[in-house]
Design an enzyme around this catalytic site. Structure first.
Site, PDB file in Angstrom:
ATOM      1  N   TYR A  49     -50.727   0.411  73.179  1.00 38.06           N
ATOM      2  CA  TYR A  49     -49.956   1.631  73.363  1.00 38.06           C
ATOM      3  C   TYR A  49     -50.557   2.497  74.471  1.00 38.06           C
ATOM      4  O   TYR A  49     -49.905   3.414  74.963  1.00 38.06           O
ATOM      5  CB  TYR A  49     -49.898   2.461  72.075  1.00 38.06           C
ATOM      6  CG  TYR A  49     -49.196   1.821  70.913  1.00 38.06           C
ATOM      7  CD1 TYR A  49     -48.589   0.571  71.010  1.00 38.06           C
ATOM      8  CD2 TYR A  49     -49.145   2.476  69.680  1.00 38.06           C
ATOM      9  CE1 TYR A  49     -47.958  -0.009  69.920  1.00 38.06           C
ATOM     10  CE2 TYR A  49     -48.510   1.911  68.587  1.00 38.06           C
ATOM     11  CZ  TYR A  49     -47.923   0.664  68.715  1.00 38.06           C
ATOM     12  OH  TYR A  49     -47.301   0.094  67.628  1.00 38.06           O
ATOM     13  N   HIS A 107     -52.612  -7.250  65.999  1.00 39.36           N
ATOM     14  CA  HIS A 107     -51.275  -6.780  66.361  1.00 39.36           C
ATOM     15  C   HIS A 107     -50.196  -7.833  66.132  1.00 39.36           C
ATOM     16  O   HIS A 107     -49.061  -7.503  65.790  1.00 39.36           O
ATOM     17  CB  HIS A 107     -51.262  -6.332  67.825  1.00 39.36           C
ATOM     18  CG  HIS A 107     -50.241  -5.291  68.131  1.00 39.36           C
ATOM     19  ND1 HIS A 107     -50.380  -4.379  69.137  1.00 39.36           N
ATOM     20  CD2 HIS A 107     -49.054  -4.993  67.551  1.00 39.36           C
ATOM     21  CE1 HIS A 107     -49.331  -3.581  69.174  1.00 39.36           C
ATOM     22  NE2 HIS A 107     -48.510  -3.933  68.221  1.00 39.36           N
TER      23      HIS A 107
END
Length: 277
Positions: A49, A107
């Site tokens: 991110y 992730h």
């Protein structure tokens, strides 16, 4: 509804969190700090991110005691080699300026690379070193979960998956629950879809005097799922948090779960097709 979930490792998470993808820089930090001051206690971030610095800044700006906030981040697929995992988590700590992270997730399993077991072994090491309090995964199918559990004896505390009424993940939720894993929901209100304009959702919202988003988020809570909606808008942040003081009936729950998945993309396991990877 409980005020928090107790995970299989004894740590706790609130029943709703704030997604932080695209909340960057000082403006992002201010939006996250405002959310914390409004009552959010979980910030969900990731290395990919590129906003861990803003997350750490938000924690400090909020004036809320560090021990009362849960900060999560995620290990990217390019760092699955065991030798890279601890270093990557250390870099997350340096970017946030925090002494520890409350939750760290793989992730996605990146199955073509086939190193997710190595990554999990590195995550276990990081937890033992006190860099993170709890470890989990994201986008892991049951067969991948079983590899981790069988090979290491350590069960992930969380599995964060795409989950919303168009994609209610009934089988995955059951598999997580069977293994004692809390299911978290990314894209819980169906970003990029017409979910919040569905007649069934609008009818329930009107009946209960709630927003469509509140109805959908309450549906997650009553499933035992932890939703992580993202918003930088203060009004929507407040609305999304206000889901503890009403309840959906069994008929409401069935109506929401029975919505038909529209044509269009649902996550297909390829990180290149989704902005959050």
């Amino acid at each position: 509804m409980p005020e928090h979930y107790t995970l299989n490792d004894g740590t706790t998470l609130p029943t709703i969190g704030l997604g932080t993808y695209s909340l960057w820089g000082y403006a992002g930090a201010e939006a996250m700090s405002a959310a914390l001051q409004e009552g959010y206690r979980l910030l969900d971030s990731a290395v990919n991110y590129e906003n861990e610095g803003a997350v750490g800044r938000a924690v400090k700006m909020s004036g809320i005691a560090r021990e009362d906030i849960r900060v999560a981040s995620k290990l990217p697929g390019r760092h699955h080699k065991k030798s890279s995992v601890v270093r990557t988590i250390e870099e997350s700590l340096l970017r946030t300026g925090l002494d520890y992270l409350d939750l760290y997730l793989i992730h996605w399993p990146n199955p073509s690379q086939g190193l997710y077991l190595e990554a999990w072994e590195g995550m276990v090491d990081a937890r033992e070193r006190g860099l993170v309090r709890s470890i989990g995964v994201s986008n892991f199918l049951p067969e991948y979960l079983d590899v981790l559990i069988e090979k290491t004896g350590v069960t992930p505390s969380v599995n964060q998956v795409e989950l919303h009424p168009y994609f209610n993940q009934e089988e995955q939720r059951a598999a997580d629950r069977k293994r004692g894993i809390l299911t978290q929901a990314w894209t819980p209100i169906g970003k990029g879809t017409a979910l919040l304009q569905e007649p069934a959702i609008l009818a329930i919202a009107q009946e209960l005097g709630r927003t469509p988003a509140q109805v959908v988020l309450r549906w997650h809570l009553q499933l035992g799922v932890l939703p992580i909606p993202k918003s930088a808008n203060a009004k929507r942040q407040t609305e999304n948090l206000a889901i503890q003081d009403f309840e959906l009936s069994a008929d409401h729950m069935r109506a929401v779960a029975g919505l038909t998945r529209p044509a269009g993309r649902i996550f297909d396991g390829n990180p290149a097709t989704h902005e959050e990877f």
